[in-house]
Design a protein around this motif. Sequence first.
Motif, PDB file in Angstrom:
ATOM      1  N   VAL A 197      -8.018   1.661   5.503  1.00  0.00           N
ATOM      2  CA  VAL A 197      -6.813   1.673   4.680  1.00  0.00           C
ATOM      3  C   VAL A 197      -6.040   0.399   4.983  1.00  0.00           C
ATOM      4  N   LYS A 198      -5.972  -0.471   4.031  1.00  0.00           N
ATOM      5  CA  LYS A 198      -5.206  -1.701   4.240  1.00  0.00           C
ATOM      6  C   LYS A 198      -3.769  -1.446   3.817  1.00  0.00           C
ATOM      7  N   ASP A 231      -7.446   1.447  -1.797  1.00  0.00           N
ATOM      8  CA  ASP A 231      -7.956   2.315  -0.737  1.00  0.00           C
ATOM      9  C   ASP A 231      -7.689   3.790  -1.004  1.00  0.00           C
ATOM     10  N   SER A 277      -6.860   1.221  10.200  1.00  0.00           N
ATOM     11  CA  SER A 277      -6.112   0.111   9.605  1.00  0.00           C
ATOM     12  C   SER A 277      -5.806  -0.969  10.632  1.00  0.00           C
ATOM     13  N   MET A 278      -5.754  -2.192  10.163  1.00  0.00           N
ATOM     14  CA  MET A 278      -5.328  -3.295  11.010  1.00  0.00           C
ATOM     15  C   MET A 278      -4.086  -3.907  10.384  1.00  0.00           C
ATOM     16  N   LEU A 313     -11.753  -4.017  12.834  1.00  0.00           N
ATOM     17  CA  LEU A 313     -12.016  -2.717  12.214  1.00  0.00           C
ATOM     18  C   LEU A 313     -13.243  -2.063  12.864  1.00  0.00           C
ATOM     19  N   ALA A 327     -12.666   0.090   0.369  1.00  0.00           N
ATOM     20  CA  ALA A 327     -12.583  -0.328  -1.027  1.00  0.00           C
ATOM     21  C   ALA A 327     -13.491  -1.537  -1.205  1.00  0.00           C
ATOM     22  N   GLY A 343      -5.940  -9.649  -0.550  1.00  0.00           N
ATOM     23  CA  GLY A 343      -6.865 -10.632   0.027  1.00  0.00           C
ATOM     24  C   GLY A 343      -8.063 -10.886  -0.877  1.00  0.00           C
TER      25      GLY A 343
HETATM   26  N1  LIG Z   1      -6.433  -5.043   7.554  1.00  0.00           N
HETATM   27  C1  LIG Z   1      -7.219  -4.081   7.038  1.00  0.00           C
HETATM   28  N2  LIG Z   1      -7.058  -2.788   7.411  1.00  0.00           N
HETATM   29  C2  LIG Z   1      -7.849  -1.809   6.894  1.00  0.00           C
HETATM   30  N3  LIG Z   1      -8.817  -2.039   5.999  1.00  0.00           N
HETATM   31  C3  LIG Z   1      -9.026  -3.306   5.590  1.00  0.00           C
HETATM   32  C4  LIG Z   1      -8.244  -4.395   6.075  1.00  0.00           C
HETATM   33  N4  LIG Z   1      -8.671  -5.534   5.480  1.00  0.00           N
HETATM   34  C5  LIG Z   1      -9.677  -5.168   4.646  1.00  0.00           C
HETATM   35  N5  LIG Z   1      -9.886  -3.829   4.705  1.00  0.00           N
HETATM   36  C6  LIG Z   1     -10.868  -3.030   3.932  1.00  0.00           C
HETATM   37  O1  LIG Z   1     -11.820  -3.902   3.351  1.00  0.00           O
HETATM   38  C7  LIG Z   1     -11.692  -3.923   1.923  1.00  0.00           C
HETATM   39  C8  LIG Z   1     -11.981  -5.299   1.369  1.00  0.00           C
HETATM   40  O2  LIG Z   1     -11.007  -6.214   1.801  1.00  0.00           O
HETATM   41  P1  LIG Z   1     -11.037  -7.768   1.424  1.00  0.00           P
HETATM   42  O3  LIG Z   1     -12.220  -8.337   2.122  1.00  0.00           O
HETATM   43  O4  LIG Z   1      -9.736  -8.288   1.877  1.00  0.00           O
HETATM   44  O5  LIG Z   1     -11.205  -7.845  -0.065  1.00  0.00           O
HETATM   45  C9  LIG Z   1     -10.269  -3.440   1.690  1.00  0.00           C
HETATM   46  O6  LIG Z   1     -10.091  -2.955   0.389  1.00  0.00           O
HETATM   47  C10 LIG Z   1     -10.132  -2.372   2.771  1.00  0.00           C
HETATM   48  O7  LIG Z   1     -10.775  -1.162   2.433  1.00  0.00           O
END
Ligand SMILES: Nc1ncnc2c1ncn2[C@@H]1O[C@H](COP(=O)(O)O)[C@@H](O)[C@H]1O
Lengths: 322, 264
Positions: free
Chosen positions: B7-8, B38, B61-62, B102, B122, B128
């Motif tokens: 969960v971001k 998410d 989550s981070m 994570l 997700a 991001g």
């Molecule tokens: N800081 C975070 N905390 C938790 N889940 C993350 C985080 N960053 C990325 N994710 C997970 O990874 C997916 C893809 O992230 P991204 O690579 O930024 O497109 C997100 O939709 C989240 O499910």
Amino acid sequence: MAVGTIWAVVEPSSGGAATNGLELLRGARELTSTIGAVTFGDASGAAETLGDHGASTVLTVDTGNAMAGVPVAAAIAAAVEARGADGPTAILLPQTYEGRDIAGRLSVALDAPVLANVVGLEERDGRLVAEHAVFGGSTIVKAAFTTDRVQLFVVRPKTFVAEGGAGGAGAVEALPIPDTGRPGATTVVARHAEERIGPKLDEAPVVVSGGRGLGDKERFAMIEELARLLKGAPGASRAIVDAGWVPYSYQVGQTGKTVKPNVYLAVGISGATQHMVGMKGAKKIIAINKDREAPIFGIADLGVVGDVNKVVPKLIDALKSR
Amino acid sequence: MHVAVCVKQIPDPAAPGRLDPETKTLVREGKFVMDDSDSYGVEMALQLVQAAGGGAVTAISMAPNNEIKGVKDALAMGADSAIVVSDPALKGSDALSTARVLAAAVTRAGDGAGPVDLVVTATESTDGYTGTTPVQLAALLDLPAVTFVKKVVCDGSKVTVERQTDEGYDEVESTLPALVTVTAGVVEPRYPSFKAIMAAKNKPCHVVGLADLGLDASQVGFAGARQEITEVLAAEERKGGDIVEDDGDAHLRIVSYLESLKVI
Ligand SMILES: Nc1ncnc2c1ncn2[C@@H]1O[C@H](COP(=O)(O)O)[C@@H](O)[C@H]1O
Ligand SMILES: Cc1cc2nc3c(=O)[nH]c(=O)nc-3n(C[C@H](O)[C@H](O)[C@H](O)COP(=O)(O)OP(=O)(O)OC[C@H]3O[C@@H](n4cnc5c(N)ncnc54)[C@H](O)[C@@H]3O)c2cc1C
């Protein structure tokens, strides 16, 4: 040139090499003359096409029924390590399903960071600088690696324009796949293709996209009809893909396809930034929306403030009677 | 069945984004919420545990500043507990460093509520959107991954999924444990009741630092990212053109415009 060898991952598409892979070869040609195309599936048989688009070597990976990500990344990682200083300094991957799967695995295998969503690449003082479009394309951020690891760039389709005429068939070399262990345990048991007629969405000269403003699922037929009359492809905003009106493969935008047609018609689409990044590169944009303040009008060459249910049927009739 | 769902927590996406002039990274401030993307993963996780006849959902989550508001949203939806990794050194983390953090948190979740059978994320985050974090996470955990999933059926040690493709979808089988990424629209995220929101306040939400997870500050944040922003410029603006009100004949304007473009 100081850039060294560049590899581009070229995925298969309808029995040959995907256009987005040929685009990467075009981008690589601007930067270096030693280019390897890493292919799998049906693209492996396209050595001639790949050579014509600039690949001096064609590296093939036999993925069988496995999902491509794990075996292709494992084969590339092993090849990069075996080649040492003679290996690639950068690897370009398409921002697609398989491209991201391969990039993620490669990144961990090679302990190399990734720059994703790249929309341009240039050489500056011997190092590669990537361009990213943020905030709906209103701002360009340039970034580069500060490590001497292999540089991994995940490039959005349509960043470069594919172009042949670069040479003959490249030398073909099969890359062995090392044991992939537990992650390699995914198999594709069946493939289902949706029936789609007319040109492909990301290659069509005209794209007609519908959005939530259509009101209901049945009215998407108007979009298909309009696309057919204009010899184009129908597309969609995410709102109606999420609502289940049309399959995901119709989606234009950040999470969907990037299109750069000669003409893009946005019908009942508000123009969210995530939609606009996928279609802003169209030569001409026509928008139909009942809200004068809809952001799509900010980038439309011709904007019609009106009800899609009134304008579109008349437009269809007018085109039919020509 | 134990499902770990990422969960971001992100700043309200409706608020306009901006870059920090100093570090040139995205400014993350204001009220945080669970990334909408998410919520589909959380819903999927809850449904899978229910279908398995029981188990646990752990939200992972981070976040740099002890942020837990967005994770509370996941707990209110029904997740049983949460692990939030928070540390000042995380600021500026790229996708690979994020995945590293994570991965350590998922491993910690496995130590707590039993081995993790499935990790759900997700496909890409709203702020991001690299879309590489999930596969990097799977690689670090030595797990198979199936991305762009629209349907998941778990059956003991096996998972069968429908994976979206350019042409339609693929049916993919994988062993468990595994990681899947889901896109919006694949399930209908539930709205938490008032009771569920109140109950979430008492659910375990463990905030841990890097050292607790055995990670080093040099592997994350700006140091771990090993990339730099060299330049920020305004993109060439695309200007709007003619706007006409439909008076009943606007379709003719479109026809003549298409003619002028030689499309028809
Ligand atoms: N800081 C975070 N905390 C938790 N889940 C993350 C985080 N960053 C990325 N994710 C997970 O990874 C997916 C893809 O992230 P991204 O690579 O930024 O497109 C997100 O939709 C989240 O499910
Ligand atoms: C991480 C992330 C990624 C995303 N990726 C994408 C993406 O790839 N592609 C994408 O499209 N979106 C994407 N989105 C979603 C995006 O933010 C918008 O929600 C979406 O584009 C809105 O679709 P829409 O324009 O069809 O719907 P709306 O925003 O609801 O707009 C409907 C429009 O129709 C007009 N309208 C209503 N009735 C009529 C009528 N009778 N006649 C004429 N006009 C009418 C309204 O005025 C309105 O402007 C993403 C969002 C996130 C968070």
